[in-house]
Every structure is written in C-alpha cells, then in structure tokens.
Design an enzyme around this catalytic site. Structure first.
Site, PDB file in Angstrom:
ATOM      1  N   SER A  23       0.603  -1.068  -0.151  1.00 50.93           N
ATOM      2  CA  SER A  23       0.281   0.012  -0.003  1.00 50.93           C
ATOM      3  C   SER A  23       0.877   1.048  -0.031  1.00 50.93           C
ATOM      4  CB  SER A  23      -1.094  -0.198   1.089  1.00 50.93           C
ATOM      5  OG  SER A  23      -2.037   0.932   1.042  1.00 50.93           O
ATOM      6  N   ASP A  55      -9.083  -5.845  -4.937  1.00 53.64           N
ATOM      7  CA  ASP A  55      -8.746  -4.734  -4.124  1.00 53.64           C
ATOM      8  C   ASP A  55      -9.515  -3.519  -4.435  1.00 53.64           C
ATOM      9  OD1 ASP A  55      -7.329  -2.686  -2.596  1.00 53.64           O
ATOM     10  OD2 ASP A  55      -5.684  -3.341  -3.344  1.00 53.64           O
ATOM     11  N   HIS A  91      -7.018  -5.929  -0.358  1.00 53.80           N
ATOM     12  CA  HIS A  91      -5.857  -5.353  -0.562  1.00 53.80           C
ATOM     13  C   HIS A  91      -4.968  -5.770   0.211  1.00 53.80           C
ATOM     14  CE1 HIS A  91      -3.742  -1.372  -0.413  1.00 53.80           C
ATOM     15  NE2 HIS A  91      -3.504  -1.130   0.702  1.00 53.80           N
TER      16      HIS A  91
END
Length: 772
Positions: A617, A708, A740
């Site tokens: 991320s 995601d 995610h």
C-alpha cells in the site's frame, strides 16, 4: 521454470510451511470460580489450512492456580477442540453458557447455538428474511449478553431492499417467492457498501435474540442512514432490567461536502461516529400496551445521540459498578483528515436511573499527547479493546497501545486520568493483553524473532509501599511446543530498536517532528556481510511494532537482515510527529527511509551493495518511490498493491479523501472533490512514484489483489506496463479473489514464497548464508 529455480521453490516452500503451520492466539476469556485462587481461561486459536484455503479454529482451555506466595500453575486441556464452520464464540458473563455463531452461506440461515456446560441447550435458525450473517470484523462487530443471560444483542447484515420482479407480462406489483421460476428479479437501486473488505455486505444493523423464545427482533428507531456496531447493554434501571442498548453509529453521509457517500472505513478511524442509545426491542411491548397517561414510561422513539459534542466515539465500556461509561475517540483523525491519529479516552457519569432525553456530560480521561518527552507516554493508539477491560478495583482499565515501535499494556485509572505502562519498561518486546483475571492480567509477548508467549501479570507491593507489576512465564504452554521449530530457525538472529536522528530539520517543523524516529533492525550473525531488506509499512499512519510476524520471520530465516522503518507520520510517537507527514508524502517519508538506511550503513551494520526494499500500500508507494528517486541504492524490490499514481487512484479508490490528505496536507479537506481540478491532478502526479519511473533500475516484483477496492489493480498495472515499456525488469502476480491485504491463505503463502525466491535470485544468497 528451470531445475535450479524449481529446487529453490521446493526448498523455500518447505521452510515457509514451518512458519505458516504454527498456531496463533486470537483472543481469550477468563472465568472466575468459587475458589478465589483459581480461574479458568478459554483461548481462541487459529491455524492456517493451506489445502482448504481457510483457517482452522480451535478452543483451548487452561486452569489457572495461584497461592499466597505468588506461585503460578497452569493446567492445560489435553487437546484443543476444533470449531468447524464457526464464525464467532462469545461466553456469557458468568461463563456458564457459550454463544456459537455459524453464519449462513448462499442464502442459508444463520445458526445461533446456546451451549451450556454439558450440551447444546438451544439452536436458533435465523432466516435471511430477518437478517444476514453476523458481523465478526474488528470494527462493526458487536455481540453482547445481558446480565440475566436471557437476551443477546448483536450486529448483523440487514436484509436487502426488495428487488423489482418481472415476468412475461411485465412488472409484477406483488413480487414473488424464491421458488417461483416463472419470473426474474431486476437489480433496483445500487446500494453502496463501506468499501474495502465490506464489498457486497449488507448494512450493519442491530438485533436482539430472546434465548427462551428463540425470537429475534430488530432494534427500532434507528435511521437507515446509520450503520451501527459495537453494541453493549446499559446498566439495569430501577426496575432491575437492562432496558437500553448503547452502540456506535456511523452516518452514511460522510462524502465530500457532507454528500451521501460511504467512504471506505477499513483502516480508517477518521470516519465520524457517535454513541447512541435505543430501547431494547423486547421492552417496546410494555411501552406500547401502557396507558397513555402513564408518564413513567418512555416512548419507543428514535435512537438518541449521546455524544453530539465530539466528532468520534467508539469502543463503549461500562465500569463494573455501572457508574461510568468510558469510550475512545479518534476526533483528532476526524478533524484533521489523517486516516489514523492519536486517540483520546473519555468518560460519562452514568445516572442510576437514566432517561433517554437526559443530557450527559463528557469528561476527558486521557487527552491527546502532542510532543512526548523522551521515554514518556506518547498518547493512546488503540486498535481494539477488551470486552471486559476492568481490574477488580472497578476504576482501572487495561488497554493495549502502540508506544513508539513497541506495543505495550497500559493501566488507566479512569478517576485520576493516570496512564501507567505495566508491561516491562526495559523490554523491546511487544506485549498485548488477552484478558483480565480479577486484579491480574493474562497477556502475550513476542518479538520479531520470538513467537508469542503467554504471560501472567500480577501486582507486588514494594518496601516503599508502591506497587509494581511482575510477569510470570506460563508453564507447559502447548502453543509454544508448536513453535519450537520456528524458534530453532531464528536462534541465530537478534533484533534491536534503533533511534534515527532527523537530518537537517527545517525551522518550520514542529518540535515533535524534529525528534528521532525509529527502525527495528533484525540481524543475522555477521550482518555486515548479509543482504538487507528495507521493510516499509502502509498507511502512512500505521505502525510496525516489534511483535512476531510469520512472514517477516520467514524472510529473516532465509539469511536476510530486516530494517523495518517507522518513518515520521507513524502512530505511537505523538501527534506532532504524525501530522508532520500529510502534504509531504514522496519527500519526507522517502528521506526518512534513506536516512535509516544510511544510519545502519554508516554504523557498519549492513552491506550497502546488497539492499532490497518491500512494502504494501503506502509502503509500496515508498518502495516504488525509492527505486525511482534512489535507483543506485536498491538491487531488487517487491511491492504489494502499491500506490503508484495518485492522479489515477483519486477516481477509483474507496478513499479519495486520502489522496487529498496525503498530497495537500491540512488544506486537503477544503479542496476535496469528486471532480479534482487540473492543478490537483498535476500535484497528485508530481507526488507519485510514476513521476520517477524513467530512473528505475531495480527488478520489481508486483503482487496485486484483483478485488482490491483500496488501491485498485489499475494503479499497479499502469506502473508495471510503463516500466516494461521502458525496458525495466518487471514480474506481475495477480490474485483475482484477494483484497488489499492479499490475505487468503494460499495467496499469502504464494506471495511470500515468490518474494523470497525473487530476493534470493537477485541478491545471490547461498545456502550457507541462509543457515548462518
């Protein structure tokens, strides 16, 4: 795949399974017995099942025995009990009953089992027309028994709105049954969900089960624009019954300029929320049947907001005597726009005979800490709270909180507001409370190289009449036996927490943002000759604490040093340091990572020519930034669902406000819009890794979750294709059903297996290096 690569896959997969197969402790409850020196603990255990691609769940018991000389003995049940198909277990307050939840699949009913000490006392099947599966996540989840153990309140998915029905003559006004095959259902209006993790889940709603009758009723008076969670029962009123339910409510109108939109809530404590109260639905019949002249009864009306003066209130807990309602607040995150920030703790004096229209005053218990002094309490950073956090003195609660790069156990005196660190102050291990046992605490401690160990804490009086906490190791722990192989694999490793000075701090920085940040350094013997992985957390407002991680331990066992950086903006270091990052992503955080790398190189701890970098991320954002901004410093990289282009992400993510917050800082909230201006799109691009893609040299492994919603795959794919277009070495792995986190067991396993193989290939680790 050539023979050499195949052999490497076989070797590493066997090693990774040793780490994957070890069980994890998910939670615990402690029940008192008639003997004050004895209690019983129940543990919730999980273990990855790669073949079934899920997790096995177990229940394990131990008897805790103490005596006056503080000797401690744990007697464990001989085997754990496997809980197939179980979504949640929640003991009753007395410990004499257990609620077992089995969420239905594909339209089947939800099963609620009430188990006593010898058998299943009752099994209730709740049809999908009443509600869907119960929420068991860390945010909306809430299951609460009343004191009489006759009612259970819980949060479940509300039944969806009816869909329009059509047949060969057109629209059918009267609808149809599921068994009618001579028609078809339309889609109707789109119903928005809460984004990442919550895709296709129904609105979180409040229900109450009457155990004796088996009847389930929905709480009334709650607006459909409110999603609810974390329900608890209010203390009994003068009639002796618990009439009221307290819950957290999130307004669904939290989009830009207060427009209707559910911005993603996973990992985001900055969504406004309040504590509400409503009447138990099984009390309504008494109200409805009462004479109109009876002024002592309250009407069953709308839910009442108990905390309108504060922008965030969650994790409500009543003190054991029912006189205080204590709750956490993330109002600093809500008010600033940062997706996580420093928490505060508050209390309400609860009247003995409260009425729903009665005003309640909120008092601060633990305020936000802006700039902590060296070694002092940095503020509250709590991602969860025990269902029963109270010691037997009734005014002290136990919390687990981040404290710089560690996790610690705190005792909070809610009367004086004093916060005390009760886990060892000289320990760099991370500690987490599992349950309270009267005036003692059952906990778990771990480090990057030490799997979790159960500990038991109690207070000891000193000669100066003060008290200190002593932590005993738990004997004959069967969970530790399962981790013995892992401990052997990590026996040649060590770890330390490094304080990294900020280089050349500018005058416009706050005092807190000039203080040192930290990095956790996990090293092999003779670390200066071994390759090093720079490990970067996401967020950016999340933290890597010094607890055990199976995947990080696996990478260390391959012969890598790990440098895990908590750059400025990380929670646990005070609010000023955290708020220094918004508006400076791609520069301040990148510089902090390079500063940490320089620190260990200049200290002779690592080889500067053998460095890899990995992140997920925002950590992937930093990974791709670093290989572009400092292309000669990294030999190889891996990025998991990385943010590569903010100007693309703004229109596809479930949290577009995040793009404004990290890129624009404090001004982001006033400029945030679903239609970004050309200037903002230009700014987003300039702060993104894709702006530096032409300089990238390091081979990159990109791992993407096809489902995601936080950083949709278009972000990573655009970057990967652009890198390939420029002749860069790029490998893409796609996990179609993953979100995610990429946390489906087989996907998680394959991800880190390939990361290990990728890094060894490009850093040329020999077998002797890995075993040293």
């Amino acid at each position: 795949m050539d023979a050499l690569a195949s052999e490497e896959y076989a070797s590493q997969s066997k090693l990774l399974q040793e780490f994957t197969n070890a069980p994890s402790i998910d939670g615990a409850w402690v029940f008192q017995t008639n003997n004050e020196d004895r209690s019983t603990a129940m543990y919730s255990i999980s273990q990855t099942n790669l073949l079934a691609n899920n997790k096995r769940k177990y229940i394990l018991f131990s008897h805790i025995m103490r005596n006056g000389t503080n000797l401690l003995d744990f007697q464990w049940s001989p085997f754990p009990i496997q809980m197939d198909g179980v979504s949640a277990v929640v003991p009753s307050p007395s410990g004499s009953k257990l609620l077992v939840v089995r969420n239905g699949e594909k339209g089947s009913p939800t099963k609620l089992e009430i188990v006593d000490q010898s058998h299943v006392e009752k099994e209730i099947h709740v049809a999908q027309s009443v509600h869907g599966p119960l929420y068991t996540d860390e945010w909306f989840h809430g299951i609460s028994w009343n004191q009489e153990e006759t009612l259970i309140a819980y949060i479940a998915e509300d039944s969806p709105e009816p869909k329009p029905v059509f047949d060969d003559t057109g629209y059918r006004k009267e609808g149809s049954s599921e068994k009618d095959c001579n028609n078809w259902k339309g889609q109707g209006d789109w119903e928005e969900d809460w984004g990442e993790t919550y895709s296709k889940k129904g609105r979180p709603s409040l229900f109450v089960l009457d155990i004796n009758s088996g009847e389930v009723r929905a709480a009334k008076g709650i607006s459909r624009s409110l999603s609810v969670g974390q329900v608890v029962w209010a203390p009994p009123s003068s009639c002796g019954r618990q009439k009221y339910l307290i819950f957290v409510g999130w307004l669904e109108h939290n989009g830009f300029q207060n427009t209707p939109r559910k911005l993603g809530i996973k990992y985001c404590s900055n969504r406004p929320c309040s504590l509400y109260s409503t009447l138990c639905p099984f009390e309504e019949s008494d109200v409805d049947n009462a004479p109109a002249s009876d002024s002592k009864l309250e009407p069953a009306s709308v839910a009442i907001n108990l905390t309108p003066s504060i922008s965030s209130a969650f994790f409500p807990r009543f003190s054991k005597d029912g006189k205080l309602l204590v709750f956490l607040s993330a109002n600093r995150a809500v008010d600033s726009g940062a997706h996580n920030a420093t928490d505060s703790l508050h209390k309400i004096n609860w009247p003995s005979d409260w009425k729903m229209d009665q005003y309640l005053e909120i008092t601060d218990v633990i305020p936000i800490v802006m700039c902590p002094q060296d070694g002092c309490f940095p503020g509250l950073y709590c991602s969860s709270m025990l269902s029963n956090p109270w010691l037997s003195d009734r005014c002290t609660m136990i919390l687990t909180s981040a404290w710089r790069s560690t996790e610690v156990i705190l005792s909070i005196d809610v009367l004086s507001g004093k916060a005390t660190r009760i886990s060892p102050e000289n320990s760099e291990y991370s500690w987490s409370a599992l349950a309270v046992d009267g005036h003692n605490v059952l906990a778990v401690s771990s480090s990057p190289i030490d799997p979790p160990q159960i500990k038991y804490g109690h207070q000891v009086s000193l000669k100066d009449q003060t008290c200190t906490w002593v932590w005993d190791e738990v004997n004959n722990n069967p969970l530790m036996a399962a981790n013995n192989k892992v401990k052997a694999l990590l026996s040649h490793h060590q770890f330390s927490i490094l304080k990294i000075p900020v280089t050349n701090p500018s005058d416009d920085l706050s005092d807190g943002s000039k203080l040192p940040f930290e990095a956790i350094f996990v090293s092999c013997k003779d670390s200066s000759h071994k390759p090093t992985i720079l490990v970067l957390h996401g967020g950016p407002h999340s933290v890597s604490v010094s607890s055990y991680s199976k995947t990080s331990a696996f990478l260390a066992s391959l012969g890598f040093n790990l440098l895990i950086v908590n750059y400025r903006g990380t929670p646990g270091f005070g609010e000023e340091a955290l708020q220094s990052l918004p508006g400076k992503v791609g520069s301040q955080d990148v510089q902090d990572c390079l500063t940490a790398l320089d620190y260990v190189i200049e200290g002779g701890l690592i080889d500067a020519s053998k460095v890899a970098v990995i992140g997920i991320s925002h950590g992937g954002f930093l990974t791709t930034h670093l290989i572009g901004q400092a292309p000669d410093r990294f030999m190889v990289a891996a990025a998991r669902n990385p943010v590569c282009n903010l100007s693309l992400m703004i229109g596809t993510t479930d949290i577009p406000d995040w793009c404004y917050a990290v890129a624009c800082g404090s001004e982001g909230r006033q400029h945030a819009s679903e239609s970004p201006s050309p200037d903002h799109l230009r700014l987003f691009y300039q702060k993104s890794p894709i702006a530096h893609i032409s300089k990238v040299k390091a081979p990159l492994l990109m791992l993407l979750g096809g489902a995601d919603l936080r950083v949709p795959i278009s972000n990573g794919l655009q970057y990967a294709r652009a890198l390939r277009e420029r002749g860069g070495e790029i490998r893409i792995m796609m996990f179609p059903d993953d979100i995610h986190e990429i946390n489906i067991p087989q996907s998680d396993f394959e991800s880190f297996l390939n990361i290990g193989v990728w890094f060894k290939k490009h850093l040329s680790i020999s077998a002797s290096d890995a075993s040293a």
